[in-house]
Design an enzyme around this catalytic site. Structure first.
Site, PDB file in Angstrom:
ATOM      1  N   ASN A   1      -5.952  15.369 -12.684  1.00 21.02           N
ATOM      2  CA  ASN A   1      -6.645  14.160 -12.224  1.00 21.02           C
ATOM      3  C   ASN A   1      -5.597  13.094 -11.914  1.00 21.02           C
ATOM      4  OD1 ASN A   1      -8.078  11.790 -11.962  1.00 21.02           O
ATOM      5  ND2 ASN A   1      -9.446  12.180 -13.686  1.00 21.02           N
TER       6      ASN A   1
ATOM      7  N   CYS B   1     -10.482   5.651 -10.576  1.00 18.56           N
ATOM      8  CA  CYS B   1     -10.620   6.899  -9.798  1.00 18.56           C
ATOM      9  C   CYS B   1     -11.499   6.717  -8.557  1.00 18.56           C
ATOM     10  CB  CYS B   1     -11.152   8.018 -10.672  1.00 18.56           C
ATOM     11  SG  CYS B   1     -10.108   8.320 -12.103  1.00 18.56           S
TER      12      CYS B   1
ATOM     13  N   HIS C   1     -13.232  13.599  -5.671  1.00 17.89           N
ATOM     14  CA  HIS C   1     -12.247  13.219  -6.694  1.00 17.89           C
ATOM     15  C   HIS C   1     -12.025  14.448  -7.573  1.00 17.89           C
ATOM     16  CE1 HIS C   1     -10.136  11.304  -9.835  1.00 17.89           C
ATOM     17  NE2 HIS C   1     -11.145  11.271 -10.697  1.00 17.89           N
TER      18      HIS C   1
HETATM   19  O1  UT7 Z   1     -11.474  10.555 -13.445  1.00 12.91           O
HETATM   20  C1  UT7 Z   1     -12.500   9.875 -14.077  1.00 12.91           C
HETATM   21  C2  UT7 Z   1     -13.578  10.767 -14.361  1.00 12.91           C
HETATM   22  N1  UT7 Z   1     -13.247  11.632 -15.464  1.00 12.91           N
HETATM   23  C3  UT7 Z   1     -13.955  12.722 -15.639  1.00 12.91           C
HETATM   24  O2  UT7 Z   1     -14.787  13.011 -14.832  1.00 12.91           O
HETATM   25  C4  UT7 Z   1     -13.754  13.536 -16.879  1.00 12.91           C
HETATM   26  C5  UT7 Z   1     -15.114  13.894 -17.463  1.00 12.91           C
HETATM   27  N2  UT7 Z   1     -15.096  14.670 -18.670  1.00 12.91           N
HETATM   28  C6  UT7 Z   1     -14.583  15.914 -18.767  1.00 12.91           C
HETATM   29  O3  UT7 Z   1     -14.019  16.406 -17.818  1.00 12.91           O
HETATM   30  C7  UT7 Z   1     -14.805  16.692 -20.021  1.00 12.91           C
HETATM   31  O4  UT7 Z   1     -15.711  16.024 -20.860  1.00 12.91           O
HETATM   32  C8  UT7 Z   1     -13.498  16.986 -20.810  1.00 12.91           C
HETATM   33  C9  UT7 Z   1     -12.654  17.990 -20.053  1.00 12.91           C
HETATM   34  C10 UT7 Z   1     -12.709  15.715 -21.015  1.00 12.91           C
HETATM   35  C11 UT7 Z   1     -13.814  17.581 -22.178  1.00 12.91           C
HETATM   36  O5  UT7 Z   1     -14.582  18.749 -22.008  1.00 12.91           O
HETATM   37  P1  UT7 Z   1     -15.885  18.966 -22.893  1.00 12.91           P
HETATM   38  O6  UT7 Z   1     -16.428  20.291 -22.530  1.00 12.91           O
HETATM   39  O7  UT7 Z   1     -16.773  17.778 -22.699  1.00 12.91           O
HETATM   40  O8  UT7 Z   1     -15.296  19.039 -24.342  1.00 12.91           O
HETATM   41  P2  UT7 Z   1     -15.611  18.099 -25.607  1.00 12.91           P
HETATM   42  O9  UT7 Z   1     -15.056  16.741 -25.405  1.00 12.91           O
HETATM   43  O10 UT7 Z   1     -17.057  18.251 -25.959  1.00 12.91           O
HETATM   44  O11 UT7 Z   1     -14.770  18.825 -26.729  1.00 12.91           O
HETATM   45  C12 UT7 Z   1     -15.111  20.141 -27.215  1.00 12.91           C
HETATM   46  C13 UT7 Z   1     -14.138  20.516 -28.295  1.00 12.91           C
HETATM   47  C14 UT7 Z   1     -13.974  19.458 -29.377  1.00 12.91           C
HETATM   48  O12 UT7 Z   1     -13.816  20.103 -30.622  1.00 12.91           O
HETATM   49  P3  UT7 Z   1     -15.060  20.240 -31.639  1.00 12.91           P
HETATM   50  O13 UT7 Z   1     -15.463  18.825 -31.937  1.00 12.91           O
HETATM   51  O14 UT7 Z   1     -16.109  21.006 -30.881  1.00 12.91           O
HETATM   52  O15 UT7 Z   1     -14.475  20.963 -32.810  1.00 12.91           O
HETATM   53  C15 UT7 Z   1     -12.670  18.778 -29.013  1.00 12.91           C
HETATM   54  O16 UT7 Z   1     -12.020  18.209 -30.132  1.00 12.91           O
HETATM   55  O17 UT7 Z   1     -12.834  20.704 -27.731  1.00 12.91           O
HETATM   56  C16 UT7 Z   1     -11.872  19.932 -28.476  1.00 12.91           C
HETATM   57  N3  UT7 Z   1     -10.806  19.541 -27.570  1.00 12.91           N
HETATM   58  C17 UT7 Z   1      -9.773  20.339 -27.275  1.00 12.91           C
HETATM   59  N4  UT7 Z   1      -9.443  21.584 -27.707  1.00 12.91           N
HETATM   60  C18 UT7 Z   1      -8.331  22.122 -27.194  1.00 12.91           C
HETATM   61  C19 UT7 Z   1     -10.685  18.383 -26.855  1.00 12.91           C
HETATM   62  N5  UT7 Z   1      -9.563  18.425 -26.119  1.00 12.91           N
HETATM   63  C20 UT7 Z   1      -8.992  19.615 -26.357  1.00 12.91           C
HETATM   64  C21 UT7 Z   1      -7.829  20.246 -25.875  1.00 12.91           C
HETATM   65  N6  UT7 Z   1      -7.543  21.494 -26.318  1.00 12.91           N
HETATM   66  N7  UT7 Z   1      -6.998  19.661 -24.990  1.00 12.91           N
END
Ligand code: UT7
Length: 319
Positions: free
Chosen positions: A276, A113, A246
């Site tokens: 993305n 990225c 980005h």
């Molecule tokens: O391009 C390279 C750079 N990339 C980035 O900058 C991406 C950086 N990271 C992010 O954008 C975020 O961390 C994400 C969007 C990937 C995830 O968001 P988050 O607020 O960090 O969520 P999380 O990973 O802490 O997940 C929270 C909950 C979890 O469930 P529990 O463990 O709390 O029960 C996940 O299993 O959300 C769940 N979850 C989903 N639920 C519904 C993860 N993906 C999904 C989904 N739909 N698609």
């Protein structure tokens, strides 16, 4: 003094739109979760026979038209991609062939990225050093091909597309500073760990991301990088007119904008419609805003990208 300036921009998005509602029918997710956590509403998906070089070609033709140049005028082609058409030759060489040109230098840059920032900085150094007059700098990706479509934590985040700029030698300042960084100690938090050996794929060919670790790293690194880039150019946050970041997550973009003291109407946002697109996201956003007439001559733009490696990079430029 010799500078490089953007003389044309172009982009291309595949026609197929994949909405959050369609994804919610495939994996356990909701439109509400995706929008609230990422800002993404839809993304584009390349047709099965559409290659990275095909997307790159369309973006490049638009950038060349905007610059009033032909492929024969280009003496350097750099394609930033993590999803090349084939192991080799480079997508840049394939693009050169599709453009109907030959003879210029052509190579790929692989910084995920951050790829477009790496490619732009490289082309800027070539031009300022007298090694090229007109460079075609492209970010093009088909990330849909390295996603596990059963993994809701990653498949909702990415999309396909391409963006391109023509960078031309100029006595008038365009790019004022670029800064590239990497920290390989973090290579495991965002990776597609497959490889080809003895005719087989070994390891996993699907993208893995520790989202929270990447999020934290990105917020801090992008804020620091913007400050360092401004300092290198002898400028301050107050001088900035636009942020072209980005497009990974609206919350990361908002955090960077806040740190820079920019209101969101000074930030180019496409993540809602593109998702993305890795190396393509910055030139796609840049082209969209340029064609909408958002940037006025002389305005100061900060471009910043970050991703797997970990690698991150910036470019500060006068429009
Ligand atoms: O391009 C390279 C750079 N990339 C980035 O900058 C991406 C950086 N990271 C992010 O954008 C975020 O961390 C994400 C969007 C990937 C995830 O968001 P988050 O607020 O960090 O969520 P999380 O990973 O802490 O997940 C929270 C909950 C979890 O469930 P529990 O463990 O709390 O029960 C996940 O299993 O959300 C769940 N979850 C989903 N639920 C519904 C993860 N993906 C999904 C989904 N739909 N698609």
């Amino acid at each position: 003094m010799l500078y490089s300036r953007i003389s044309g921009t172009g982009s291309y998005l595949p026609v197929t739109v994949l909405t959050n509602a369609e994804l919610a029918a495939r994996v356990e997710t909701t439109d509400d979760w995706i929008v609230s956590r990422t800002g993404i509403r839809e993304r584009r998906i390349a047709a099965p026979d559409e290659l990275t070089s095909d997307l790159a070609l369309k973006a490049s033709q638009a950038a060349l038209d905007a610059a009033g140049l032909t492929p024969a005028d280009i003496d350097l082609i750099i394609v930033a991609t993590t999803t090349p058409d084939v192991v080799f030759p480079s997508t840049a060489c394939i693009l050169q062939k599709k453009l109907g040109a030959h003879g210029s230098a052509a190579f790929d840059v692989q910084a995920v990225c951050a790829g477009f920032a790496y490619a732009l900085s490289t082309a800027d150094h070539f031009i300022r050093g007298g090694g090229a007059k007109h460079a075609l700098v492209v970010g093009a990706e088909v990330f849909s091909r390295i996603l596990n479509w059963e993994d809701r934590t990653t498949c909702v985040l990415f999309g396909d597309g391409a963006g391109a700029v023509v960078l031309s030698a100029s006595e008038e300042p365009g790019i004022l500073a670029t800064k590239l960084k990497a920290d390989g100690r973090y290579c495991d938090i965002l990776t597609t760990a497959g490889s080809i050996a003895n005719g087989k794929i070994t390891g996993t060919p699907y993208l893995f991301m520790d989202g929270q670790a990447v999020f934290k790293f990105a917020v801090k690194a992008l804020a620091e990088l913007a400050e360092e880039t401004l300092r290198d150019a002898g400028l301050t946050k107050a001088d900035l007119n636009w942020l072209v970041p980005h497009q990974a997550n609206i919350r990361i973009i908002e955090s960077t904008a806040k740190h820079l003291g920019l209101s969101m109407d000074r930030v180019v946002v496409t993540v809602d419609r593109h998702g993305n697109t890795s190396a393509a996201s910055i030139p796609l956003a840049l082209d969209e805003a340029a064609r909408a007439g958002k940037f006025k001559k002389g305005e100061l733009l900060m471009l910043e990208g970050i991703g797997g490696g970990f690698a991150w990079g910036s470019a500060l430029l006068r429009w």
